[in-house]
Design an enzyme around this catalytic site. Structure first.
Site, PDB file in Angstrom:
ATOM      1  N   PRO A  88       0.817  -1.217   0.000  1.00 15.97           N
ATOM      2  CG  PRO A  88      -0.248  -1.206   2.079  1.00 15.97           C
ATOM      3  CD  PRO A  88       0.596  -2.047   1.182  1.00 15.97           C
ATOM      4  CD  GLU A 115       1.063  -4.713  10.487  1.00 14.72           C
ATOM      5  OE1 GLU A 115       1.129  -3.622   9.893  1.00 14.72           O
ATOM      6  OE2 GLU A 115      -0.014  -5.227  10.840  1.00 14.72           O
ATOM      7  NE  ARG A 160      -8.251  -5.878 -20.266  1.00 14.00           N
ATOM      8  CZ  ARG A 160      -8.461  -4.725 -20.892  1.00 14.00           C
ATOM      9  NH1 ARG A 160      -7.601  -3.726 -20.769  1.00 14.00           N
ATOM     10  NH2 ARG A 160      -9.508  -4.545 -21.664  1.00 14.00           N
ATOM     11  CG  ASP A 175      -9.911  -0.782 -22.254  1.00 12.34           C
ATOM     12  OD1 ASP A 175     -11.109  -0.957 -22.482  1.00 12.34           O
ATOM     13  OD2 ASP A 175      -9.060  -1.689 -22.196  1.00 12.34           O
TER      14      ASP A 175
END
Ligand code: SAM
Length: 235
Positions: A88, A115, A160, A175
């Site tokens: 993150p 963690e 993709r 897209d």
């Protein structure tokens, strides 16, 4: 392209056998291998974590099993791989990052839990000549329980974009986040039937007038981008 994924929950990566990525594997476009980190643990309990130095809640993943797992993958290939660590606190994994990853010949993804992974693992592999760098990527501003869901998202977004994976190569160009000069988000899309539960497909899409359809789609994309993502490019 080859992708190795290391995790304490290898079964979590089973969806990579399905759908578009599964077909790309069958077609030989991508070779994906999943490894169980616990097989590289050194003690009899097959431990992969310990308490954090400095105190605080939770556990941190031990560097030794990670070093053993990553070195084993490295010795099995000739060319230096790129190590990707979902986190993150990583750099944003956006469409541009997906395109960059899809161009890498060999990617190794290290899925953290608890963690996270002892920070020396990233530092060590970033400094090694026989690796092609380390990239820490976040897939969004929220915290998952582990890197596996992030790995699934990153692999699908990158695979993709490989030539031959999408049935219609133009769909990637149209897209969201991919347009060269248009709004960042794609506008609404419709299919048959023309009326469904009192909701009608906009007339312009049934008109057959491609110039009007293009103009309508551009305008819808711009409105949507302005309303939902004012932070993104919008002409
Ligand atoms: N303590 C960490 C922090 O606050 O930055 C969170 C650790 S999280 C519970 C455990 C693992 O999930 C991370 O090591 C990473 O592999 C993965 N993860 C969680 N959120 C993520 C995100 N937004 N993007 C990528 N990976 C994520």
């Amino acid at each position: 392209m080859r992708i190795d994924i290391v995790s304490i929950f290898p079964e979590y990566l089973a969806p990579l056998e399905l759908s578009l990525v599964g077909k790309a594997r069958e077609a030989g476009i991508v070779d994906i291998r999943v490894h169980d980190l616990r097989e590289f643990a050194t003690d009899k309990h097959r431990s992969v974590d310990d308490t954090p130095y400095g105190g605080g809640p939770g556990m941190v993943m031990l560097p030794e099993p990670w070093g053993a797992a990553l070195d084993a993958i490295r010795t099995s290939v000739e060319q230096p791989p790129v190590l990707v660590i979902p986190s993150p606190s990583g750099y944003q994994f956006d469409q541009e990052a997906a395109a960059e990853v899809s161009d890498i010949e060999h990617v190794v993804i290290a899925c953290g839990r608890y963690e996270g992974i002892d920070s020396r693992v990233a530092e060590h592999y970033a400094g090694r000549d026989d690796w092609a760098g380390v990239r820490e990527y976040s897939i969004g501003d929220y915290v998952l329980a582990g890197g596996e869901a992030a790995a699934l998202a990153m692999v699908e977004a990158a695979v993709r974009l490989k030539p031959g994976v999408l049935g219609n190569a133009d769909s990637a160009v149209d897209d969201s986040f991919s347009k060269v000069d248009g709004a960042a988000l794609e506008g609404p899309v419709f299919t048959r039937p023309p009326a469904w539960r009192n909701l009608e497909v906009p007339d312009v899409l049934l008109s057959g007038d491609h110039a009007r359809i293009d103009a309508w789609r551009r305008q819808q994309a711009e409105e949507r981008t302005r309303a939902r993502r004012p932070d993104l490019p919008n002409p």
